[in-house]
Design an enzyme around this catalytic site. Structure first.
Site, PDB file in Angstrom:
ATOM      1  N   HIS A 155       0.846  -1.207   0.000  1.00 58.52           N
ATOM      2  CA  HIS A 155       0.000   0.000   0.000  1.00 58.52           C
ATOM      3  C   HIS A 155       0.880   1.255   0.000  1.00 58.52           C
ATOM      4  CE1 HIS A 155      -3.073   2.772   1.370  1.00 58.52           C
ATOM      5  NE2 HIS A 155      -3.944   1.838   1.669  1.00 58.52           N
ATOM      6  N   GLU A 256      -0.932   1.206  -5.227  1.00 58.61           N
ATOM      7  CA  GLU A 256      -0.704  -0.025  -4.483  1.00 58.61           C
ATOM      8  C   GLU A 256      -0.571  -1.214  -5.433  1.00 58.61           C
ATOM      9  OE1 GLU A 256      -3.815  -0.240  -1.481  1.00 58.61           O
ATOM     10  OE2 GLU A 256      -4.097   1.908  -1.665  1.00 58.61           O
TER      11      GLU A 256
HETATM   12  C1  BG6 Z   1      -7.109   1.920   0.326  1.00 63.39           C
HETATM   13  C2  BG6 Z   1      -8.554   1.550   0.187  1.00 63.39           C
HETATM   14  O1  BG6 Z   1      -6.312   0.889  -0.168  1.00 63.39           O
HETATM   15  O2  BG6 Z   1      -6.796   2.125   1.703  1.00 63.39           O
HETATM   16  C3  BG6 Z   1      -9.421   2.651   0.791  1.00 63.39           C
HETATM   17  O3  BG6 Z   1      -8.872   1.348  -1.180  1.00 63.39           O
HETATM   18  C4  BG6 Z   1      -9.014   2.880   2.241  1.00 63.39           C
HETATM   19  O4  BG6 Z   1     -10.787   2.292   0.703  1.00 63.39           O
HETATM   20  C5  BG6 Z   1      -7.520   3.195   2.287  1.00 63.39           C
HETATM   21  O5  BG6 Z   1      -9.764   3.963   2.753  1.00 63.39           O
HETATM   22  C6  BG6 Z   1      -6.959   3.442   3.685  1.00 63.39           C
HETATM   23  O6  BG6 Z   1      -7.254   2.387   4.523  1.00 63.39           O
HETATM   24  P1  BG6 Z   1      -6.798   2.440   6.041  1.00 63.39           P
HETATM   25  O7  BG6 Z   1      -7.378   1.219   6.689  1.00 63.39           O
HETATM   26  O8  BG6 Z   1      -5.305   2.432   6.061  1.00 63.39           O
HETATM   27  O9  BG6 Z   1      -7.367   3.726   6.602  1.00 63.39           O
END
Ligand code: BG6
Length: 283
Positions: A155, A256
Site C-alpha cells: 500500500h 498499491e
Molecule cells: C485503500 C482503500 O487501499 O486504503 C481505501 O482502497 C481505504 O478504501 C484506504 O480507505 C486506507 O485504509 P486504512 O485502513 O489504512 O485507513
C-alpha cells in the site's frame, strides 16, 4: 551501514544507509516508513500525525495489506487490510557486504493469535533490496494442509509536492472498480490525473506504471501482481482520518501493487506466491 534503533514511541526499526539511499523499516508491520534516495527528496509520504502504537498501522510508507485487502469478506470486526501491518515481524537476514546494495529479509509466521482470526499455517517473507532502486518482495508460503486464498497489497504512499500536478500512466483502458460509486466498473482512455477523492481498484493491470510530477518520474515494475489500487482521500475524507495531518492529501498518492477482488490468489499446501514491486526514480 545498518543499525537497529528505536523510535521515541518505542517501535524498533532498522536504519539502513548505503551508497544509494536511506531507508527505515519498522518491525511492527514489516513497514517501510522512510525512503530517501541520496540527493533526492523523500519518495514515500508519512503522516506527521501517524500513530506508532500496537494495533495501529503506521499512516504512510508501505503498509502490507495481507491476508485480506479492505474489509474482511465476512467479519467486519476483524482488522481492515488484514493483520500483517499490525503484527510484529522478525528480521531473519541482512546482507550489507556491498555498500551499493543492502538486502533485508523479514518474516512473519502464523501464531496462536493469527490462527484465531485466520485459520491457516503460513510464513510470509518480506525481502527488501535497496540499491539504485527499491525492491519490495512479499512471498506467501502455505505451510498448511489445505489451500488458502489471499488478497494483498503493498500500500505505497508516494510523496509529492502537489497532487494536482501528478499524472499516472499505464492504467488507460483498464477496468477499475470505483470504490466510491457502489463498486461500479469503469474505465478511461486518458492517463490518470487527480482533482478529487479517488479510490479505485484496477483489475488485470500491466506490470509497468509511471507516476510523473514536476520533473520527476517514478516507475513501478511489478511481478506477481494483477491489480493496482489508487487512493487519495482528498479534503473531507482525510479530515475524518484521525492520523492524517491537515492538508496531507495534497502531498500524497497511494499506488498499491496488489492482488484484489477477482485477482485473488489461491495457494496450495506447501506452495508459495510472490508479489513484488521495484520502484525506480528518474530525475
Ligand atoms: C485503500 C482503500 O487501499 O486504503 C481505501 O482502497 C481505504 O478504501 C484506504 O480507505 C486506507 O485504509 P486504512 O485502513 O489504512 O485507513
Amino acid at each position: 551501514m545498518i543499525e537497529t534503533k528505536q523510535l521515541e514511541h518505542g517501535f524498533t526499526y532498522l536504519d539502513i544507509n548505503n551508497n544509494h539511499a536511506h531507508l527505515k523499516i519498522a518491525l511492527h508491520g514489516g513497514h517501510i516508513f522512510y525512503y530517501k534516495p541520496h540527493n533526492q527528496e523523500e519518495l514515500l509520504w508519512t503522516s506527521q500525525t501517524s500513530f506508532y502504537k500496537e494495533g495501529k498501522a503506521i499512516r504512510g510508507g508501505i503498509p502490507i495489506c495481507w491476508p485480506w485487502f479492505g474489509k474482511h469478506p465476512s467479519d467486519t470486526t476483524l482488522p481492515q487490510h488484514g493483520f500483517a501491518r499490525i503484527s510484529l515481524w522478525e528480521c531473519v537476514a541482512v546482507d550489507k557486504r556491498d555498500p551499493n546494495e543492502t538486502t533485508v529479509t523479514l518474516e512473519l509466521k502464523h501464531s496462536k493469535e493469527s490462527l484465531n482470526i485466520w485459520p491457516y499455517r503460513f510464513k510470509l517473507t518480506l525481502m527488501i533490496i535497496v540499491n539504485q532502486t527499491l525492491t519490495v518482495s512479499l512471498t506467501t508460503h502455505n505451510n498448511d494442509t489445505q489451500a488458502f486464498i489471499i488478497t494483498e497489497a503493498l500500500h505505497s504512499y508516494f510523496h509529492l509536492d502537489d497532487i494536482t500536478h501528478v499524472t499516472v500512466k499505464g492504467l488507460e483502458n483498464i477496468s477499475y472498480i470505483d470504490q466510491l460509486d457502489h463498486n461500479t466498473i469503469k474505465s478511461s482512455s486518458q492517463p490518470l490525473t487527480i482533482h478529487k477523492e479517488v479510490d479505485r481498484a484496477y483489475i488485470n493491470t500491466n506490470n509497468t506504471l509511471t507516476l510523473t510530477y514536476r520533473n520527476k518520474t517514478v516507475t513501478m515494475i511489478s511481478r506477481g501482481s494483477s491489480s493496482t489500487v489508487v487512493w487519495n482521500p482528498w479534503i473531507e475524507k482525510s479530515r475524518q482520518i484521525s492520523d492524517f495531518h491537515t492538508d496531507g492529501y495534497k502531498e500524497m498518492l497511494c499506488i498499491e501493487t496488489a492482488n484484489v477482488y477477482d485477482n485473488l490468489i489461491s495457494i496450495d499446501p506447501q506452495k508459495s506466491h510472490t508479489m513484488e514491486v521495484q520502484i525506480i526514480t528518474t530525475l
